[in-house]
Design an enzyme around this catalytic site. Structure first.
Site, PDB file in Angstrom:
ATOM      1  CG  ASN A   1     -13.626   9.824  -4.274  1.00 30.45           C
ATOM      2  OD1 ASN A   1     -14.672  10.438  -4.119  1.00 30.45           O
ATOM      3  ND2 ASN A   1     -12.738  10.149  -5.203  1.00 30.45           N
TER       4      ASN A   1
ATOM      5  CB  SER B   1      -7.243   3.634  -6.902  1.00 33.92           C
ATOM      6  OG  SER B   1      -6.674   4.846  -6.494  1.00 33.92           O
TER       7      SER B   1
ATOM      8  CG  HIS C   1      -3.994  -1.191   4.656  1.00 34.76           C
ATOM      9  ND1 HIS C   1      -3.697  -0.356   3.612  1.00 34.76           N
ATOM     10  CD2 HIS C   1      -4.617  -2.269   4.120  1.00 34.76           C
ATOM     11  CE1 HIS C   1      -4.132  -0.909   2.479  1.00 34.76           C
ATOM     12  NE2 HIS C   1      -4.697  -2.062   2.756  1.00 34.76           N
TER      13      HIS C   1
ATOM     14  CG  HIS D   1      -4.088   3.506   4.232  1.00 35.84           C
ATOM     15  ND1 HIS D   1      -3.108   2.702   4.742  1.00 35.84           N
ATOM     16  CD2 HIS D   1      -4.218   4.540   5.105  1.00 35.84           C
ATOM     17  CE1 HIS D   1      -2.640   3.234   5.868  1.00 35.84           C
ATOM     18  NE2 HIS D   1      -3.305   4.348   6.101  1.00 35.84           N
TER      19      HIS D   1
ATOM     20  CD  GLN E   1      -8.001  12.220  -4.069  1.00 40.91           C
ATOM     21  OE1 GLN E   1      -7.472  12.998  -4.854  1.00 40.91           O
ATOM     22  NE2 GLN E   1      -8.597  11.119  -4.462  1.00 40.91           N
TER      23      GLN E   1
ATOM     24  CG  HIS F   1      -6.934   8.162   1.056  1.00 40.90           C
ATOM     25  ND1 HIS F   1      -7.394   6.879   0.794  1.00 40.90           N
ATOM     26  CD2 HIS F   1      -6.966   8.816  -0.134  1.00 40.90           C
ATOM     27  CE1 HIS F   1      -7.666   6.763  -0.499  1.00 40.90           C
ATOM     28  NE2 HIS F   1      -7.427   7.936  -1.092  1.00 40.90           N
TER      29      HIS F   1
ATOM     30  CB  CYS G   1       1.072   1.326   4.704  1.00 39.10           C
ATOM     31  SG  CYS G   1      -0.481   0.428   4.978  1.00 39.10           S
TER      32      CYS G   1
ATOM     33  CB  CYS H   1      -0.906  -0.001   1.231  1.00 42.14           C
ATOM     34  SG  CYS H   1      -1.690   1.599   1.526  1.00 42.14           S
TER      35      CYS H   1
HETATM   36  O1  G1P Z   1      -7.625  10.248  -7.072  1.00 40.54           O
HETATM   37  P1  G1P Z   1      -8.137   8.835  -7.150  1.00 40.54           P
HETATM   38  O2  G1P Z   1      -8.742   8.356  -5.857  1.00 40.54           O
HETATM   39  O3  G1P Z   1      -7.134   7.875  -7.721  1.00 40.54           O
HETATM   40  O4  G1P Z   1      -9.320   8.900  -8.235  1.00 40.54           O
HETATM   41  C1  G1P Z   1     -10.661   9.052  -7.938  1.00 40.54           C
HETATM   42  O5  G1P Z   1     -10.977  10.353  -7.444  1.00 40.54           O
HETATM   43  C2  G1P Z   1     -10.817  11.434  -8.372  1.00 40.54           C
HETATM   44  C3  G1P Z   1     -11.317  12.697  -7.701  1.00 40.54           C
HETATM   45  O6  G1P Z   1     -12.638  12.576  -7.263  1.00 40.54           O
HETATM   46  C4  G1P Z   1     -11.561  11.171  -9.677  1.00 40.54           C
HETATM   47  O7  G1P Z   1     -11.231  12.182 -10.609  1.00 40.54           O
HETATM   48  C5  G1P Z   1     -11.224   9.807 -10.257  1.00 40.54           C
HETATM   49  O8  G1P Z   1     -12.018   9.566 -11.395  1.00 40.54           O
HETATM   50  C6  G1P Z   1     -11.465   8.745  -9.191  1.00 40.54           C
HETATM   51  O9  G1P Z   1     -11.132   7.464  -9.707  1.00 40.54           O
END
Ligand code: G1P
Ligand code: G1P
Lengths: 353, 353
Positions: free
Chosen positions: B158, B166, B118, B169, B173, B171, B55, B52
C-alpha cells in the site's frame, strides 16, 4: 481458549448474498493510526447556495435552469455515465472474443433532489419530507421499469465528500441500464438458488434469525428492521429489511412507504450521532431486474448503507491492499458495531436543544 | 454512429479472471469536479526519521527494536490481522448454519522494509535495491509456502496516504493464511476452467493478444510486459505479466528476478511522472495457493497496480454508489490510460537534473 470467540479471534464470515467472505480481526481494533485523516466536513451551510447547481432556480452545467421546486425535483444527469442511444452490441471479429469481451450498453442517469433546502441531509429531514422522497423513488422506478430498453434500476445516494459526492445538496441518483450489473446479478442468482434449495426466501429466513438473536439489530418499526449484517464489510454497514415479502418499491403500500421513510431518517440520524458529524455513506436499494423475464419471487427488497468511517469523524477504513487483492477485512465485529449504533439517540445532535 | 466506438460510447467489458464486468463511460471524462480534493503528499522527507517505527535502529510499538539494517528487513506485524494460534473452526450449533457461516482462521502478517532510507519510494530506488526486494519476497514466500498451516501467501504494497498507508517508509506486507481468500479463489477457478476449455493458459493467451494489438502496452523488458488490462477498473490500473509460463516467485530464475525489479521501478516511475507527484497505489502479486493440492499449472504469476488517481495529484476516482451496489465504472478508456502512461518518461521527475 480453545473455543472461537468472535470478539477475540480472527475469523471469516460468509456472505450468502454474494458468496464471498470477509475476514474479521477483532483483536486489531486498538492499533494506532498514523495514516490519512479526512478533512472534517464543513458544518454550517446556507439554506440556499447561489453557486449550487441543485438549488431551486439555479442554472446547471449545459445551461438548463432548475424550477423553483419545493419538494423533490427529478432531472436527467447532465454528465450521465449512460446514454439511451448507444449503438447496439457489435463484438469485434477475430479470435479475441473469448478474452476481449465487450458490449455497447444503453441506459439513463437521473438525479433526484430531496428538498429545496441546500443545508439539509436525510438525517435532519422530517419523516414527512422523506415520505415524499420514497414516493418519488417509487414513481421513478415505475416509469423506468415500464421503459422498454431498461432492465435494471439502481437507486443510490452518495453522501459526503469521503464518498465521492461532489455536491452537498441532499440528492440521490438513479442509474438505469439495459443490463443487470454484476453485483445484483450475483445476488439474485444466490437468492434464487437458496429458494430452490430451501423453498423459502433467503432474506426473510435471515431476518427471522436476527430477530431471534437480537444481537445485530440497530432499530425497528412496524414495517422495517435495520441491522448490521453478520457478514458486514464496512465497519458500520447496515442492512434494512422489510418484515414481509416485497420485491421492489412497487410492492410497498403507503404504510410501508412511511415505514421506509422513518427508518431512513432513524438510521442516518444514528450515524450522524455516532461521531457527532455529518456521516458519509453510500446508500443503495436492491430491487429485482425490470426485464419481465421472471416473477423474481425469490428476491427481497432491501436498503443498504456502506459508510467508510471507522473510529471517528476523520479516521476511515481503507479497503486497499489485502482487501483489493484478497478479500474485505474488518476490525470491530458486526455485533460491536450494532451495539454502538443501538446506543446512539434518534434525535439529531444538532437539534438537541 | 451505428458502430460502437470505445472512445465515444458507453460500453461494458468483461474480466475473464473474475467473471465480473466494468462499465466504461468515455464521454464522461470531461465532467467538472467539485468534490473532494486529496491532500497533496508531503514531498520533502528526511532520510532518517527518529519517529518512524520502520527506520533502522528505532523502536516499534510493543517495544521491539529494529536492527541497523542496510538492505531489506522483515518482521512480524505488531498489529497482525491474522494470528497463528486461532482456535480451529467450531461452527455454532443450530439451524443458522446455512446463513450464519463462520470459521476461525489461522495466519500470519509480515512487514518487509525495502530500504533503510525513509525518504525513498520504489519509483526512486535503484534496480539493484529492488532486486534485493524481489529476492526477499521469494525467500519469504518460500518459507511461508513450506509452513504447514499456510495455504495462501498474499504479498502487497500500500503506497501513499490515499491508499490507507500509515507510514511512508518504503515497505510492503505479507498476509499469509490457512484459507485461500475470495479473490484469488475466484481467479484460480476461472484460470482453471479456461485451461480445461481451451487447453492453454489464459494469461499467456491474453498476453499474445496484447502484444499483437500493442494498444494497451505500457512498457516491456525481456521478461515482463506491463499493460493496462482490457478490463481495468481503476483509471490507471496496470497488470504486469511474465512472457513465459511461471506460476509463482519460485519459478523465476535470476534473470527474471531482475526483470521483475526493473519493471517494478519503471511502472512506478511512470506513475510518479504522470502527475508529477508521489503516486498512490496498491500493488499485489498473484500466486497460486501453497496447499499442495494441485500443480496449479493453469495459474500464471502476475503483479497488479490499483491506483486511485484520475485527473491530477489531488483528484481521485471514488468507487462508491453505483460501483458498490452495481459494478465498477470508469471514465477514460484503458487504451487512453495506456497511451498516457506510455508517454511518461522512465527517469523520475525529481532526478531530472
Ligand atoms: O496495515 P496498514 O498499512 O496499517 O493498513 C492498511 O492496509 C491494510 C491491509 O491492506 C488494510 O486492512 C487497512 O485498512 C489499511 O489502512
Ligand atoms: O455522480 P457523482 O456524484 O458526481 O460521482 C460519484 O458517484 C458516481 C456513481 O456512484 C461515481 O461513479 C463517481 O466516481 C463518484 O464520484
Amino acid at each position: 481458549a480453545s473455543h472461537l470467540e468472535f470478539t477475540e479471534h480472527p475469523h471469516r464470515r460468509h456472505n450468502p448474498l454474494t458468496n464471498r467472505s470477509v475476514l474479521v480481526s477483532p483483536h486489531r481494533a486498538q492499533r494506532p493510526w498514523q495514516g490519512q485523516v479526512e478533512p472534517a466536513a464543513e458544518e454550517q451551510k446556507p439554506t440556499y447556495d447561489p453557486k449550487c447547481y441543485l438549488c431551486p432556480g439555479n442554472s446547471r452545467a449545459g445551461g438548463k435552469q432548475n424550477p423553483k421546486y419545493d419538494e423533490t425535483f427529478v432531472f436527467t444527469n447532465d454528465f450521465a455515465a449512460l446514454l439511451p442511444d448507444t449503438p447496439s452490441f457489435e463484438q469485434q471479429d477475430g479470435a479475441d472474443q473469448d478474452l476481449l469481451k465487450v458490449e455497447g450498453v444503453k441506459g439513463t442517469c437521473k438525479v433526484i433532489c430531496f428538498s429545496p433546502r441546500h443545508d439539509w441531509t436525510v438525517a435532519e429531514m422530517s419523516v414527512d419530507s422523506l415520505i415524499g422522497v420514497v414516493r418519488t423513488w417509487t414513481e421513478q422506478h415505475r416509469l423506468l421499469a415500464e421503459t422498454d430498453y431498461i432492465h435494471h434500476v439502481q437507486i443510490f445516494e452518495n453522501k459526503g465528500q469521503a464518498m465521492g459526492c461532489s455536491n452537498p445538496h441532499p440528492h440521490c441518483q438513479i442509474w438505469a441500464t439495459e443490463f443487470v450489473p454484476t453485483e445484483p446479478a450475483v445476488e439474485f442468482e444466490n437468492m434464487k438458488s437458496y429458494m430452490q434449495r430451501k423453498r423459502s426466501n433467503m432474506l426473510l429466513d435471515y431476518l427471522a434469525i436476527e430477530l431471534k438473536a437480537q444481537e445485530r439489530i440497530v432499530c425497528e418499526n412496524n414495517h422495517f428492521v435495520a441491522l448490521v449484517p453478520f457478514w458486514a464489510e464496512w465497519p458500520f454497514e447496515t442492512l434494512v429489511l422489510p418484515r414481509t415479502h416485497c420485491r421492489s418499491l412497487q410492492d410497498l403500500d403507503s404504510n410501508q412507504q412511511e415505514g421506509l421513510a422513518d427508518i431512513y431518517r432513524r438510521v442516518t440520524c444514528r450515524y450522524d450521532n455516532l461521531f457527532c458529524c455529518s456521516f458519509p455513506y453510500s446508500m443503495g436499494l436492491r430491487q429485482p431486474p425490470t426485464d419481465g423475464k421472471d416473477s423474481y419471487e425469490y428476491c427481497q427488497f432491501n436498503m443498504r448503507f456502506y459508510p467508510p468511517l471507522l473510529r471517528s469523524a476523520t479516521v476511515r477504513k481503507f479497503m486497499v491492499g489485502f482487501e483489493m487483492l484478497g478479500e474485505p477485512q474488518r476490525d470491530i465485529t458486526p455485533e460491536q458495531a450494532a451495539e454502538r449504533l443501538r446506543q446512539c439517540p434518534e434525535i439529531h445532535y444538532k437539534h438537541k436543544n
